[in-house]
Design a protein around this motif. Structure first.
Motif, PDB file in Angstrom:
ATOM      1  N   LEU A   7      39.383 123.213 120.285  1.00 22.33           N
ATOM      2  CA  LEU A   7      40.537 123.944 119.755  1.00 22.33           C
ATOM      3  C   LEU A   7      41.687 122.987 119.461  1.00 22.33           C
ATOM      4  O   LEU A   7      42.353 123.098 118.428  1.00 22.33           O
ATOM      5  CB  LEU A   7      40.982 125.014 120.753  1.00 22.33           C
ATOM      6  CG  LEU A   7      39.981 126.131 121.053  1.00 22.33           C
ATOM      7  CD1 LEU A   7      40.504 127.041 122.148  1.00 22.33           C
ATOM      8  CD2 LEU A   7      39.666 126.945 119.788  1.00 22.33           C
ATOM      9  N   GLU A   8      41.912 122.036 120.352  1.00 23.55           N
ATOM     10  CA  GLU A   8      42.985 121.058 120.135  1.00 23.55           C
ATOM     11  C   GLU A   8      42.682 120.163 118.942  1.00 23.55           C
ATOM     12  O   GLU A   8      43.580 119.829 118.153  1.00 23.55           O
ATOM     13  CB  GLU A   8      43.172 120.216 121.404  1.00 23.55           C
ATOM     14  CG  GLU A   8      43.732 121.007 122.576  1.00 23.55           C
ATOM     15  CD  GLU A   8      43.789 120.188 123.847  1.00 23.55           C
ATOM     16  OE1 GLU A   8      43.019 119.205 123.941  1.00 23.55           O
ATOM     17  OE2 GLU A   8      44.589 120.514 124.734  1.00 23.55           O
ATOM     18  N   VAL A   9      41.417 119.784 118.791  1.00 25.60           N
ATOM     19  CA  VAL A   9      41.016 118.952 117.651  1.00 25.60           C
ATOM     20  C   VAL A   9      41.236 119.719 116.356  1.00 25.60           C
ATOM     21  O   VAL A   9      41.794 119.185 115.382  1.00 25.60           O
ATOM     22  CB  VAL A   9      39.543 118.513 117.782  1.00 25.60           C
ATOM     23  CG1 VAL A   9      39.042 117.908 116.469  1.00 25.60           C
ATOM     24  CG2 VAL A   9      39.391 117.505 118.913  1.00 25.60           C
ATOM     25  N   PHE A  10      40.802 120.970 116.318  1.00 21.89           N
ATOM     26  CA  PHE A  10      40.992 121.769 115.107  1.00 21.89           C
ATOM     27  C   PHE A  10      42.477 121.892 114.764  1.00 21.89           C
ATOM     28  O   PHE A  10      42.867 121.753 113.595  1.00 21.89           O
ATOM     29  CB  PHE A  10      40.391 123.164 115.287  1.00 21.89           C
ATOM     30  CG  PHE A  10      40.833 124.144 114.234  1.00 21.89           C
ATOM     31  CD1 PHE A  10      40.376 124.044 112.932  1.00 21.89           C
ATOM     32  CD2 PHE A  10      41.747 125.152 114.539  1.00 21.89           C
ATOM     33  CE1 PHE A  10      40.806 124.929 111.945  1.00 21.89           C
ATOM     34  CE2 PHE A  10      42.188 126.043 113.566  1.00 21.89           C
ATOM     35  CZ  PHE A  10      41.709 125.928 112.266  1.00 21.89           C
ATOM     36  N   ALA A  11      43.322 122.149 115.766  1.00 23.23           N
ATOM     37  CA  ALA A  11      44.760 122.303 115.520  1.00 23.23           C
ATOM     38  C   ALA A  11      45.357 121.020 114.954  1.00 23.23           C
ATOM     39  O   ALA A  11      46.196 121.061 114.043  1.00 23.23           O
ATOM     40  CB  ALA A  11      45.475 122.706 116.807  1.00 23.23           C
ATOM     41  N   GLU A  12      44.904 119.871 115.445  1.00 25.21           N
ATOM     42  CA  GLU A  12      45.432 118.601 114.959  1.00 25.21           C
ATOM     43  C   GLU A  12      44.959 118.321 113.536  1.00 25.21           C
ATOM     44  O   GLU A  12      45.724 117.835 112.695  1.00 25.21           O
ATOM     45  CB  GLU A  12      45.017 117.472 115.900  1.00 25.21           C
ATOM     46  CG  GLU A  12      45.729 116.153 115.653  1.00 25.21           C
ATOM     47  CD  GLU A  12      47.211 116.234 115.925  1.00 25.21           C
ATOM     48  OE1 GLU A  12      47.978 115.532 115.215  1.00 25.21           O
ATOM     49  OE2 GLU A  12      47.622 116.994 116.828  1.00 25.21           O
ATOM     50  N   VAL A  13      43.706 118.614 113.243  1.00 23.58           N
ATOM     51  CA  VAL A  13      43.194 118.430 111.882  1.00 23.58           C
ATOM     52  C   VAL A  13      43.930 119.354 110.920  1.00 23.58           C
ATOM     53  O   VAL A  13      44.311 118.958 109.809  1.00 23.58           O
ATOM     54  CB  VAL A  13      41.677 118.699 111.832  1.00 23.58           C
ATOM     55  CG1 VAL A  13      41.178 118.714 110.387  1.00 23.58           C
ATOM     56  CG2 VAL A  13      40.921 117.644 112.632  1.00 23.58           C
TER      57      VAL A  13
END
Length: 301
Positions: A7-13
């Motif tokens: 979820l954190e990776v998706f938000a950063e992308v």
């Protein structure tokens, strides 16, 4: 339950529009970022990102998911901050924005002491004289100098900022010192920005003077070097030229005029119910370093 890192990776992308940029921020390889996004899409059963050879964009579903995910991640951060506030240790990355010269002169030399005291923290210090949106640009806090305008952000004053009119001793010996504000018109002035006004407090109250000079630059550091080289009169902060004033390389002119009292050094951060412990600790650290009588003024006042 979905993997929190995914979820954190998706938000950063989604925020950066780039898997490589997201990977650098999160310290993950592009392969790990790509795998994380693919795993999240498979778990949700939808496509969140539209990929082309040139760019990454959110699908309609991806945008809706991103907008709803942000407050969830913020809530998790606040919960962690609450726990950290009740423990003696903090961890993670602290992202700070600060003005270029001040950051180099008065933040960078003290970082070792702060980081040695908090070994679980990583510091990302971005120096820039441009105004940054700390929320949109992902900063935990910003250090700002000037008159603080009304804002939805929270600000804590760390120190007063005292600006004085000054020139090199060589300049004064050659051209003399102005005896009035109007007499500045007969001198070479060094404005930090073309067309700016010098806003001062004098014996008659608030006054403004528009300096005119032959040197035009977008760099405050260039103006600092120019006044030291004897090129004219400048309005400089004592945090910037304190040692030169104390050593006599620079002298004050028109000492009855100074910057307004509402000019200060501020720590600015987003308004939250729970201030992350890492932010609070760094703000307290800076306030302890500077305070109402900052060290750069003690030799010249």
């Amino acid at each position: 339950m979905k993997n929190l890192q995914d979820l954190e990776v998706f938000a950063e992308v989604a925020a950066t529009g780039s898997m490589s940029d997201a990977g650098r921020t999160l310290r993950l390889s592009p392969a790990v970022v790509s795998k994380s996004i693919r795993r999240l899409e498979e778990q949700l059963g939808v496509r969140l990102l539209q990929r082309t050879t040139r760019m990454i964009t959110l699908t309609e579903t991806g945008r809706g998911f991103y907008e709803r995910l942000l407050p969830v991640l913020a809530g998790i951060e606040e919960a962690e901050a609450f726990v950290e506030g009740h423990t003696s240790k903090v961890r993670g990355r602290l992202r700070i924005s600060a003005p270029t010269s001040f950051g180099r002169m008065h933040i960078a030399p003290h970082l070792a002491n702060f980081m040695n005291a908090h070994e679980g923290l990583e510091i990302e210090l971005i120096l820039s004289d441009a105004f940054v949106d700390i929320v949109a640009d992902g900063f935990d806090l910003a250090v700002r100098i000037g008159e603080l305008s009304d804002s939805t952000l929270v600000a804590r004053k760390l120190a007063p900022v005292r600006r004085v009119l000054c020139a090199s001793r060589q300049y004064v010996e050659r051209f003399g010192a102005p005896q009035s504000l109007e007499a500045l018109e007969d001198h070479v002035c060094l404005p930090a920005h073309n067309g700016e006004y010098w806003r001062l407090e004098g014996p008659e109250g608030p006054v403004s003077f528009r300096p005119v000079g032959r040197l035009v630059t977008n760099s405050s550091e260039v103006i600092r070097e120019a006044v030291l080289a004897g090129m004219g009169i400048a309005l400089r902060s004592t945090w910037d030229i304190g040692p030169e004033l104390a050593a006599g390389e620079l002298v004050q002119v028109l000492p009855d005029y100074k910057s307004p009292d509402n000019v200060g050094l501020f720590a600015v951060y987003a308004s939250r119910n729970f201030l992350p412990a890492k932010v609070r600790l760094f703000i307290d650290f800076m306030a302890g370093l500077y305070g109402p009588s900052p060290y750069w003024d003690r030799a010249v006042l």
